[in-house]
Scaffold this motif. Sequence first.
Motif, PDB file in Angstrom:
ATOM      1  N   TYR A  43       0.824  -1.204   0.000  1.00  0.00           N
ATOM      2  CA  TYR A  43       0.000   0.000   0.000  1.00  0.00           C
ATOM      3  C   TYR A  43       0.862   1.258   0.000  1.00  0.00           C
ATOM      4  O   TYR A  43       1.946   1.279   0.571  1.00  0.00           O
ATOM      5  CB  TYR A  43      -0.886   0.031   1.250  1.00  0.00           C
ATOM      6  N   ALA A  44       0.295   2.305  -0.602  1.00  0.00           N
ATOM      7  CA  ALA A  44       0.917   3.631  -0.534  1.00  0.00           C
ATOM      8  C   ALA A  44      -0.173   4.671  -0.755  1.00  0.00           C
ATOM      9  O   ALA A  44      -1.010   4.519  -1.652  1.00  0.00           O
ATOM     10  CB  ALA A  44       2.011   3.791  -1.580  1.00  0.00           C
ATOM     11  N   PRO A  45      -0.174   5.713   0.053  1.00  0.00           N
ATOM     12  CA  PRO A  45      -1.101   6.810  -0.210  1.00  0.00           C
ATOM     13  C   PRO A  45      -0.738   7.489  -1.533  1.00  0.00           C
ATOM     14  O   PRO A  45       0.441   7.620  -1.879  1.00  0.00           O
ATOM     15  CB  PRO A  45      -0.876   7.774   0.962  1.00  0.00           C
ATOM     16  N   LEU A  46      -1.752   7.905  -2.268  1.00  0.00           N
ATOM     17  CA  LEU A  46      -1.517   8.636  -3.510  1.00  0.00           C
ATOM     18  C   LEU A  46      -0.686   9.890  -3.263  1.00  0.00           C
ATOM     19  O   LEU A  46       0.083  10.319  -4.123  1.00  0.00           O
ATOM     20  CB  LEU A  46      -2.861   9.035  -4.139  1.00  0.00           C
ATOM     21  N   GLN A  47      -0.833  10.479  -2.057  1.00  0.00           N
ATOM     22  CA  GLN A  47      -0.163  11.735  -1.744  1.00  0.00           C
ATOM     23  C   GLN A  47       1.317  11.557  -1.370  1.00  0.00           C
ATOM     24  O   GLN A  47       2.039  12.529  -1.218  1.00  0.00           O
ATOM     25  CB  GLN A  47      -0.872  12.429  -0.574  1.00  0.00           C
ATOM     26  N   SER A  48       1.764  10.326  -1.192  1.00  0.00           N
ATOM     27  CA  SER A  48       3.137  10.080  -0.747  1.00  0.00           C
ATOM     28  C   SER A  48       4.116  10.109  -1.918  1.00  0.00           C
ATOM     29  O   SER A  48       3.728   9.977  -3.086  1.00  0.00           O
ATOM     30  CB  SER A  48       3.222   8.715  -0.052  1.00  0.00           C
ATOM     31  N   ASP A  49       5.398  10.261  -1.592  1.00  0.00           N
ATOM     32  CA  ASP A  49       6.437  10.204  -2.626  1.00  0.00           C
ATOM     33  C   ASP A  49       6.394   8.859  -3.341  1.00  0.00           C
ATOM     34  O   ASP A  49       6.511   8.788  -4.562  1.00  0.00           O
ATOM     35  CB  ASP A  49       7.825  10.429  -2.024  1.00  0.00           C
ATOM     36  N   ARG A  57       5.547   5.856 -12.862  1.00  0.00           N
ATOM     37  CA  ARG A  57       6.074   4.662 -13.527  1.00  0.00           C
ATOM     38  C   ARG A  57       5.058   4.055 -14.481  1.00  0.00           C
ATOM     39  O   ARG A  57       5.418   3.543 -15.541  1.00  0.00           O
ATOM     40  CB  ARG A  57       6.510   3.624 -12.489  1.00  0.00           C
ATOM     41  N   VAL A  58       3.765   4.093 -14.125  1.00  0.00           N
ATOM     42  CA  VAL A  58       2.743   3.499 -14.986  1.00  0.00           C
ATOM     43  C   VAL A  58       2.057   4.532 -15.881  1.00  0.00           C
ATOM     44  O   VAL A  58       1.092   4.218 -16.574  1.00  0.00           O
ATOM     45  CB  VAL A  58       1.689   2.697 -14.174  1.00  0.00           C
ATOM     46  N   GLY A  59       2.541   5.768 -15.844  1.00  0.00           N
ATOM     47  CA  GLY A  59       2.048   6.789 -16.765  1.00  0.00           C
ATOM     48  C   GLY A  59       0.721   7.417 -16.389  1.00  0.00           C
ATOM     49  O   GLY A  59       0.020   7.946 -17.254  1.00  0.00           O
ATOM     50  N   LEU A  60       0.380   7.398 -15.092  1.00  0.00           N
ATOM     51  CA  LEU A  60      -0.841   8.056 -14.638  1.00  0.00           C
ATOM     52  C   LEU A  60      -0.494   9.412 -14.026  1.00  0.00           C
ATOM     53  O   LEU A  60       0.571   9.559 -13.421  1.00  0.00           O
ATOM     54  CB  LEU A  60      -1.570   7.189 -13.604  1.00  0.00           C
ATOM     55  N   PRO A  61      -1.376  10.391 -14.152  1.00  0.00           N
ATOM     56  CA  PRO A  61      -1.087  11.722 -13.595  1.00  0.00           C
ATOM     57  C   PRO A  61      -1.132  11.719 -12.073  1.00  0.00           C
ATOM     58  O   PRO A  61      -1.830  10.901 -11.462  1.00  0.00           O
ATOM     59  CB  PRO A  61      -2.212  12.592 -14.168  1.00  0.00           C
ATOM     60  N   GLU A  62      -0.388  12.636 -11.465  1.00  0.00           N
ATOM     61  CA  GLU A  62      -0.353  12.750  -9.999  1.00  0.00           C
ATOM     62  C   GLU A  62      -1.711  13.068  -9.408  1.00  0.00           C
ATOM     63  O   GLU A  62      -1.979  12.724  -8.271  1.00  0.00           O
ATOM     64  CB  GLU A  62       0.628  13.858  -9.574  1.00  0.00           C
ATOM     65  N   ASP A  63      -2.568  13.731 -10.170  1.00  0.00           N
ATOM     66  CA  ASP A  63      -3.854  14.147  -9.626  1.00  0.00           C
ATOM     67  C   ASP A  63      -4.968  13.130  -9.887  1.00  0.00           C
ATOM     68  O   ASP A  63      -6.151  13.466  -9.820  1.00  0.00           O
ATOM     69  CB  ASP A  63      -4.243  15.525 -10.160  1.00  0.00           C
ATOM     70  N   VAL A  64      -4.606  11.882 -10.144  1.00  0.00           N
ATOM     71  CA  VAL A  64      -5.612  10.846 -10.367  1.00  0.00           C
ATOM     72  C   VAL A  64      -6.512  10.775  -9.126  1.00  0.00           C
ATOM     73  O   VAL A  64      -6.036  10.857  -8.003  1.00  0.00           O
ATOM     74  CB  VAL A  64      -4.962   9.479 -10.692  1.00  0.00           C
TER      75      VAL A  64
END
Length: 141
Positions: A43-49, A57-64
């Motif tokens: 697991y990892a929060p979306l907001q974490s580094d 790495r998978v080509g999704l935007p940070e603001d998903v």
Amino acid sequence: MHGDANADVDTDGAILLFDGVCNLCNGVVQFLVPRDPAGRLRYAPLQSDAGRAVLERVGLPEDVDSVVLVEGERAYTKSAAVIRVAELLGWPYRLARGGRLVPRRLRDALYDAVAARRYDWFGRRERCMVPDEDVSDRFLR
């Protein structure tokens, strides 16, 4: 910055990225951890580094604005991520694969309706959850 973060993130296995300040999302993670004794999910929060590095790495935007499950180079979002997580947990959760009989557009519309109201219905935290020490190795930093 993200290039350096990518180098530090071990991306083997299935990684579930979730909204770390959402009470609903945190509750789901707390539900999943004991139901995955083999530790197949990390697991990892979306907001974490780490979360941002996996997204990059998978080509999704940070603001998903979705839960994201990453397995290797494949990323599942919204209802597809939920169904795939259930499959990884095994019996009886694997029965959720029947949800694929519902057109994805409809499944994702339901997902979006809940996601849009998650803070109103379940609240939000000031900061991301801190995992218990006995499962902290399942959380990427």
